[in-house]
Design an enzyme around this catalytic site. Structure first.
Site, short mmCIF file in Angstrom:
data_model
loop_
_atom_site.label_atom_id
_atom_site.label_comp_id
_atom_site.label_asym_id
_atom_site.label_seq_id
_atom_site.Cartn_x
_atom_site.Cartn_y
_atom_site.Cartn_z
CB THR A 50 -0.90 0.02 1.25
OG1 THR A 50 -0.09 0.27 2.41
CG2 THR A 50 -1.62 -1.31 1.42
CB CYS A 51 0.19 4.86 0.05
SG CYS A 51 -1.05 4.99 1.35
CG ASN A 52 0.68 4.55 5.02
OD1 ASN A 52 1.35 5.51 4.69
ND2 ASN A 52 -0.55 4.67 5.48
NE ARG A 53 1.12 -1.72 6.60
CZ ARG A 53 1.76 -1.59 7.78
NH1 ARG A 53 2.78 -2.37 8.07
NH2 ARG A 53 1.34 -0.71 8.66
CB SER A 108 -2.83 1.81 10.32
OG SER A 108 -3.22 0.58 9.77
CD GLN A 119 -5.24 -0.89 1.83
OE1 GLN A 119 -4.60 -0.93 2.88
NE2 GLN A 119 -5.32 0.22 1.12
CB ALA A 189 -13.92 20.63 -5.35
CB ILE A 193 -14.70 18.53 0.31
CG1 ILE A 193 -14.49 19.88 1.00
CG2 ILE A 193 -16.11 18.42 -0.24
CD1 ILE A 193 -15.43 20.13 2.16
#
Length: 435
Positions: A50-53, A108, A119, A189, A193
């Site tokens: 993932t973006c973190n691991r 996390s 995931q 936007a 949001i």
């Protein structure tokens, strides 16, 4: 066969390094196939990226870390020395503990976030479809997922909002008893949001409007969520029917002033208006909170909620460690039982070898007919079953209760006995199997 996890995460490496190791989409499947083909000592594998691991869960008869690190170095362009500095590795008991913490959201960046569980499931399923999952990693996954779900359902790790958007919706729920009947207006936007819209929809709100200075941007975001879109010029007119406002723009000027809102509130007949101003600098003039029935919350209020709830999640995380430990113990016990079946099979093969050998000698010593032969077969089988029942029960109990000394003693006796038994060569060769 041992189980390992080798990985890099947000604690060990900055995003500019992590993004070079991400294996997503088609790249994940290709990586699974390539590693299995090139690194033949790795028998099973699944990858959580993932973006973190980016983490490799694998089983092997040796460590295999050097080969895997070399492969990742080639794929990412990072040197092995850099990878050594930013990576971690766990095996067996620590590997299952790490996996449970990851799947439950305990490891996390946002403590307790729920997305990682899905995931992990997707990653494992993709590896299963590729054919890189067998009994070792299947056991780790099944036990780990079981206890990760217990943590999610039996602790409060995911109950308290710790994101700005979620905290805004959380506060709205304190003002209105039934959110599903309310109308919400989102000003801006951007990503915050967009996330707020998701949380509002999850809370049951169906009537949503996105307002933005550029109508096209508002329409683009609104179309993604089934919402309406307006430009800022229509803001005051729309506010007459709105219950909840969440504002997060990049404007340097105030968008909604006190005098404008006073006019709006006159037509609302005292109906409360809940406003969350997440923007920095602020979108809403702070003096609007002086207007009766207007409830204004700023980023500072949300931060208070978030900090308080982070503390609550940390308390839940401490309680969750009991489940992590229990999951590790369960995994080790089930692995012992699974591996212990090898010892039972060895013992049974030995007994059967002895039975067949003695039966053959008896038959050769007497001139017996087929009927008598069947009687002897049944007798010898019944006798061996009764004689082996107690020792079989003892082995199973020793495996389940982790009585390693007793298991070692049984294995030692097994070797001594098998070395003096006909047919022992093939059995002795298998005796190197783990129990």
């Amino acid at each position: 066969m041992s189980v390992f996890v080798y990985g890099i995460n947000f604690k060990t490496a900055p995003v500019e390094i992590r993004e070079r190791t991400v294996l997503a989409g088609d790249k994940l499947e290709a990586s699974l196939r390539e590693i299995r083909k090139k690194l033949t000592n790795i028998k099973e594998l699944f990858i959580v990226s993932t973006c973190n691991r980016t983490e490799f869960y694998y089983s092997t008869s040796d460590n295999s870390l050097k080969d895997l690190e070399t492969w990742l170095s080639h794929t990412s362009g990072l040197s092995r020395s850099v990878l050594r500095d930013i990576s971690y590795q766990h095996s067996e008991a620590e590997a299952i503990k790490h996996f449970i913490r990851v799947a439950a959201g305990l490891d996390s960046q946002v403590l307790g976030e729920p997305q990682i569980l899905g995931q992990v499931k997707d990653s494992f399923e993709q590896a299963r479809q590729v054919g890189s999952i067998e009994k070792e990693l299947n056991l780790l996954y099944q036990v780990g997922l079981r206890y990760a779900k217990k943590i999610r359902t039996e602790t409060k790790i995911g109950e308290s909002p710790v994101s700005v958007a979620y905290a805004a919706v959380f506060l709205a729920s304190k003002i209105f008893e039934d959110l599903s009947s309310k109308k919400a207006l989102l000003i801006g936007a951007g990503d915050t949001i967009s996330l707020a819209i998701q949380h509002l929809k999850q809370a049951g709100i169906k009537n949503l409007t996105v307002a933005n200075r550029t109508l096209q941007n508002a329409q683009k975001l609104a179309s993604q969520h089934g919402a309406d879109a307006i430009n800022l010029q229509s803001l005051e007119e729309k506010l007459t029917s709105i219950d909840i406002v969440v504002s997060s723009t990049g404007s340097e000027k105030v968008i909604l002033k006190k005098r404008d809102l006073e006019i709006v509130m006159k037509s609302r007949k005292r109906r409360p208006l809940f406003i969350v101003d997440i923007a920095v600098p602020r979108d809403i003039e702070t003096s609007v909170q002086e207007i009766p029935n207007v409830y204004l919350y700023t980023i500072d209020h949300l931060t208070e909620v978030i900090n308080f709830n982070v503390g609550k999640r940390q308390q839940a995380a401490e309680a969750a460690e009991d489940y992590v430990l229990l999951g590790s113990e369960t995994y080790q016990r089930e692995k012992r039982v699974s591996s212990g079946n090898v010892l039972l099979k060895q013992y049974r093969r030995l007994v059967e070898s002895i039975r067949q050998n003695e039966l053959e000698k008896t038959k050769n010593a007497f001139d017996i007919n087929s009927g008598t032969s069947d009687i002897l077969d049944n007798f010898s089988q019944s006798l061996s079953n009764k004689l082996t029942h107690e020792i079989t029960t003892l082995i199973r109990s020793a495996i389940a209760e982790n009585k390693l000394e007793l298991l070692e003693e049984l294995k030692r006796l097994y070797r001594l006995e098998s070395s003096n038994t006909s047919g022992s060569n093939s059995i002795t060769k298998r005796n190197n199997e783990p129990f």
